[in-house]
Structure formats: C-alpha cells, structure tokens
Enzyme design. Sequence first.
Site, PDB file in Angstrom:
ATOM      1  N   ALA A  14      15.844  12.212  19.938  1.00 54.44           N
ATOM      2  CA  ALA A  14      15.586  12.155  21.373  1.00 54.44           C
ATOM      3  C   ALA A  14      14.217  12.793  21.607  1.00 54.44           C
ATOM      4  O   ALA A  14      13.758  13.605  20.792  1.00 54.44           O
ATOM      5  CB  ALA A  14      16.672  12.913  22.116  1.00 54.44           C
ATOM      6  N   GLY A  62      18.921  12.035  17.589  1.00 52.18           N
ATOM      7  CA  GLY A  62      19.331  10.816  18.288  1.00 52.18           C
ATOM      8  C   GLY A  62      19.107   9.554  17.475  1.00 52.18           C
ATOM      9  O   GLY A  62      19.814   8.553  17.667  1.00 52.18           O
ATOM     10  N   GLU A  83      22.071   9.303  15.310  1.00 54.22           N
ATOM     11  CA  GLU A  83      23.206   8.933  16.179  1.00 54.22           C
ATOM     12  C   GLU A  83      23.156   7.447  16.528  1.00 54.22           C
ATOM     13  O   GLU A  83      24.184   6.774  16.608  1.00 54.22           O
ATOM     14  CB  GLU A  83      23.194   9.799  17.438  1.00 54.22           C
ATOM     15  N   GLU A 137      19.401  19.168  15.371  1.00 57.99           N
ATOM     16  CA  GLU A 137      19.366  19.730  16.731  1.00 57.99           C
ATOM     17  C   GLU A 137      19.435  21.253  16.767  1.00 57.99           C
ATOM     18  O   GLU A 137      18.763  21.885  17.594  1.00 57.99           O
ATOM     19  CB  GLU A 137      20.526  19.153  17.569  1.00 57.99           C
TER      20      GLU A 137
HETATM   21  N1  CO8 Z   1      10.349  13.818  20.266  1.00 52.69           N
HETATM   22  C1  CO8 Z   1       9.100  13.687  20.736  1.00 52.69           C
HETATM   23  N2  CO8 Z   1       8.029  13.479  19.947  1.00 52.69           N
HETATM   24  C2  CO8 Z   1       8.245  13.408  18.625  1.00 52.69           C
HETATM   25  C3  CO8 Z   1       9.525  13.529  18.057  1.00 52.69           C
HETATM   26  C4  CO8 Z   1      10.628  13.744  18.941  1.00 52.69           C
HETATM   27  N3  CO8 Z   1      11.880  13.842  18.516  1.00 52.69           N
HETATM   28  N4  CO8 Z   1       9.421  13.424  16.716  1.00 52.69           N
HETATM   29  C5  CO8 Z   1       8.110  13.242  16.451  1.00 52.69           C
HETATM   30  N5  CO8 Z   1       7.406  13.224  17.593  1.00 52.69           N
HETATM   31  C6  CO8 Z   1       5.948  13.063  17.751  1.00 52.69           C
HETATM   32  C7  CO8 Z   1       5.214  14.320  17.356  1.00 52.69           C
HETATM   33  O1  CO8 Z   1       5.182  15.248  18.441  1.00 52.69           O
HETATM   34  C8  CO8 Z   1       3.828  13.790  17.028  1.00 52.69           C
HETATM   35  O2  CO8 Z   1       3.141  13.535  18.241  1.00 52.69           O
HETATM   36  P1  CO8 Z   1       1.552  13.913  18.362  1.00 52.69           P
HETATM   37  O3  CO8 Z   1       0.890  13.042  17.336  1.00 52.69           O
HETATM   38  O4  CO8 Z   1       1.239  13.541  19.763  1.00 52.69           O
HETATM   39  O5  CO8 Z   1       1.449  15.361  18.043  1.00 52.69           O
HETATM   40  C9  CO8 Z   1       4.151  12.429  16.403  1.00 52.69           C
HETATM   41  O6  CO8 Z   1       5.483  12.081  16.819  1.00 52.69           O
HETATM   42  C10 CO8 Z   1       4.135  12.453  14.891  1.00 52.69           C
HETATM   43  O7  CO8 Z   1       5.018  13.494  14.466  1.00 52.69           O
HETATM   44  P2  CO8 Z   1       4.565  14.675  13.474  1.00 52.69           P
HETATM   45  O8  CO8 Z   1       3.099  14.943  13.616  1.00 52.69           O
HETATM   46  O9  CO8 Z   1       5.497  15.831  13.681  1.00 52.69           O
HETATM   47  O10 CO8 Z   1       4.826  13.981  12.072  1.00 52.69           O
HETATM   48  P3  CO8 Z   1       5.197  14.705  10.684  1.00 52.69           P
HETATM   49  O11 CO8 Z   1       5.080  13.650   9.635  1.00 52.69           O
HETATM   50  O12 CO8 Z   1       4.433  15.965  10.507  1.00 52.69           O
HETATM   51  O13 CO8 Z   1       6.750  15.104  10.847  1.00 52.69           O
HETATM   52  C11 CO8 Z   1       9.042  14.772  11.502  1.00 52.69           C
HETATM   53  C12 CO8 Z   1       7.730  14.105  11.044  1.00 52.69           C
HETATM   54  C13 CO8 Z   1       9.601  15.650  10.363  1.00 52.69           C
HETATM   55  C14 CO8 Z   1      10.046  13.676  11.836  1.00 52.69           C
HETATM   56  C15 CO8 Z   1       8.762  15.654  12.737  1.00 52.69           C
HETATM   57  O14 CO8 Z   1       8.052  14.871  13.700  1.00 52.69           O
HETATM   58  C16 CO8 Z   1       9.991  16.203  13.407  1.00 52.69           C
HETATM   59  O15 CO8 Z   1      10.577  17.155  12.922  1.00 52.69           O
HETATM   60  N6  CO8 Z   1      10.396  15.610  14.553  1.00 52.69           N
HETATM   61  C17 CO8 Z   1      11.501  16.072  15.328  1.00 52.69           C
HETATM   62  C18 CO8 Z   1      12.818  15.757  14.679  1.00 52.69           C
HETATM   63  C19 CO8 Z   1      13.946  16.303  15.491  1.00 52.69           C
HETATM   64  O16 CO8 Z   1      14.127  17.487  15.630  1.00 52.69           O
HETATM   65  N7  CO8 Z   1      14.777  15.392  16.069  1.00 52.69           N
HETATM   66  C20 CO8 Z   1      15.901  15.745  16.849  1.00 52.69           C
HETATM   67  C21 CO8 Z   1      15.558  15.810  18.274  1.00 52.69           C
HETATM   68  S1  CO8 Z   1      16.884  16.420  19.265  1.00 52.69           S
HETATM   69  C22 CO8 Z   1      17.916  15.133  19.463  1.00 52.69           C
HETATM   70  O17 CO8 Z   1      17.680  14.050  18.983  1.00 52.69           O
HETATM   71  C23 CO8 Z   1      19.124  15.400  20.283  1.00 52.69           C
HETATM   72  C24 CO8 Z   1      19.830  14.120  20.677  1.00 52.69           C
HETATM   73  C25 CO8 Z   1      20.809  14.361  21.756  1.00 52.69           C
HETATM   74  C26 CO8 Z   1      20.178  14.654  23.045  1.00 52.69           C
HETATM   75  C27 CO8 Z   1      21.084  15.016  24.107  1.00 52.69           C
HETATM   76  C28 CO8 Z   1      20.440  15.330  25.367  1.00 52.69           C
HETATM   77  C29 CO8 Z   1      20.557  16.434  26.132  1.00 52.69           C
END
Ligand code: CO8
Length: 257
Positions: free
Chosen positions: A63, A108, A111, A131
């Site tokens: 998400a 997400g 999921e 998460e």
């Molecule tokens: N949300 C928003 N932006 C994201 C997300 C995300 N989940 N994942 C990546 N991005 C963006 C980064 O911010 C970055 O943007 P920018 O270039 O503008 O800085 C771009 O995508 C590329 O990402 P990275 O530079 O971080 O790329 P890396 O290769 O270094 O890392 C990863 C890749 C490991 C996937 C890393 O991006 C990461 O850890 N992402 C987040 C993963 C995560 O924690 N996901 C879970 C999110 S919570 C969730 O899904 C809950 C669902 C239920 C919600 C219920 C609601 C209340």
Amino acid sequence: METIQLEVRDAIGFVTLSRPKALNALNSQLLNELAAVLGELRDIDIHALVITGAGERAFAAGADIAEMAAFSAQEAEAFSAGGQAVFDMLETFPVPTIAAVNGFALGGGCELAMACDLVLASPSAVFGQPEVKLGVIPGFGGTQRLARRVGRQRALELMLTGRNVPAEEAVQIGLALGIVEDGDVVGAAHALADRIARNGPSALRWVKQVVHETEGRDANAAMASERAHFALCFSTADQKEGMAAFLEKRRAAFTGA
Ligand code: CO8
C-alpha cells in the site's frame, strides 16, 4: 485509467498495475481503478484474468506509504475497508485469476497476489508482509489469507518478523504455485489460463465457487454445497458432452451450456 492498464487478448483479461516509479504501490486511485476494471470485466466473456505489475522490479511494493503516513484512525479504516472490498471482488471473480508476480510483492502487494486463485513467480520475485516494520499490521486481508495459504504458525512468523520471502521459499511454503525460470511470468500465466480454459466453463466456475464459499463453514454445510453443485453439473450440456467425448475417445467441445 492512469494507474491500471487493461488488455483483453485470446479471451483473457490482462490487468497491469501501473505506477512503476513507486514500484506499483497501491494508492486510493489505483484501488478505485482496479475496482472499476474488475466491474467492467465481469460483463465481458473472458476465460481468465491475469494480474501483473508494470516494469521490471515490482508486482506491487505494498500500500502507498506516502498516502498512509498522515492517516487518522478513521481514514485508515476507510482505506482498509476499500482495499478489502476490491480484493474480495478479485477473490470471488467468476473466472480463474492468476497473479504473475514479477518482482516485489510486499504488504498490500502480497495480499493482492493472495486474493488471486493461483500465483506464479519470476525467479526474482520477493514476497512478504513487512507491515510491522512500519508499526502497522496487514489491512487488506493478509491476516486471513496468509494463514490459509501457508498455515497459522508460518503466517505468524512472516507477519511478526516482516522478513522477505524469496521465490523459491514462497513455492516451498505454498504461497506461490511455481517459479517461471525464464522470467516470462505473464507468458506462463497465459499458457496456464489457456490450459484451464479447455475445461467445462460451468465446472470451472463452480469449483471456484464451492472452494471459496465453503471456507470456514462446517463440514456438513461444505459437503452439502459440493453435492448441490455436483448435481447442478448434470443439468448442463457440457456434462453430457464431456462424458460422451471421453467414452467416444475424442476431445470434448464445451460450449458453456
Ligand atoms: N509506498 C509508496 N512508495 C513506495 C513504496 C510503497 N509501499 N514502495 C516503494 N515506493 C517508492 C519509493 O519511495 C521510491 O520512490 P522515490 O524514487 O520517489 O524515492 C520508489 O518507490 C523506489 O523504491 P526504493 O528507492 O525504496 O527502491 P529499493 O530498490 O531501494 O527498495 C523496496 C525496494 C525494498 C521494495 C522498498 O521500496 C520498500 O521497502 N518498500 C516498502 C515495502 C513495504 O513496506 N510495503 C508494505 C507497505 S504497508 C502495506 O502494504 C499495508 C497494507 C494494508 C494497508 C491497510 C490500510 C490502513
């Protein structure tokens, strides 16, 4: 649509999550557009639905954290309810659904993959429910669907550590069906969908319906549902054709009637 691409080819719907700069993170716009596309596809005669992510790196990295960061509890509940509703639409979609996971499927994203019937992974696919690392819990059905796929203890371990699960382990624990070694997961999903589509359309729909509708119900009610749908098959022309074709040693020509 800005965040979803839809193509219908060979009677298969191909839905691509398309926010590659944010690794296809699921924001409200994308979830709304996904709901709209699923609604449209329900009215089209397709055999299967394939979902994948745009770009080389991600199916969906979760998400959208930027959108969620400042949520109040009420906004979080509404976001969770919206995502749950879209994923429920997907889980109960009338034809088989295949997630073609081509990179990160985190939070997400994982999921979403689990709301599909079958999950194919590229060798570079990475799954996980991270998460807790953000101080939250899965909110789009993960607490329920992960345990159903991999069992309660493994699901708890994954959700409590938030660790990444590489493709090979995802297959071992039943989170993914298989790894597509050449990386063409969409091509493999297409081939799998074609193979499924050779079978009787009503039978396919009812297999899926019985499996989903009886989940969590008591054994007698579940068996009664299976029996009722088994009986229903015998009111279709496809049952007569399928069995006649077997006895005549030829390939069945199903019509969906
Ligand atoms: N949300 C928003 N932006 C994201 C997300 C995300 N989940 N994942 C990546 N991005 C963006 C980064 O911010 C970055 O943007 P920018 O270039 O503008 O800085 C771009 O995508 C590329 O990402 P990275 O530079 O971080 O790329 P890396 O290769 O270094 O890392 C990863 C890749 C490991 C996937 C890393 O991006 C990461 O850890 N992402 C987040 C993963 C995560 O924690 N996901 C879970 C999110 S919570 C969730 O899904 C809950 C669902 C239920 C919600 C219920 C609601 C209340």
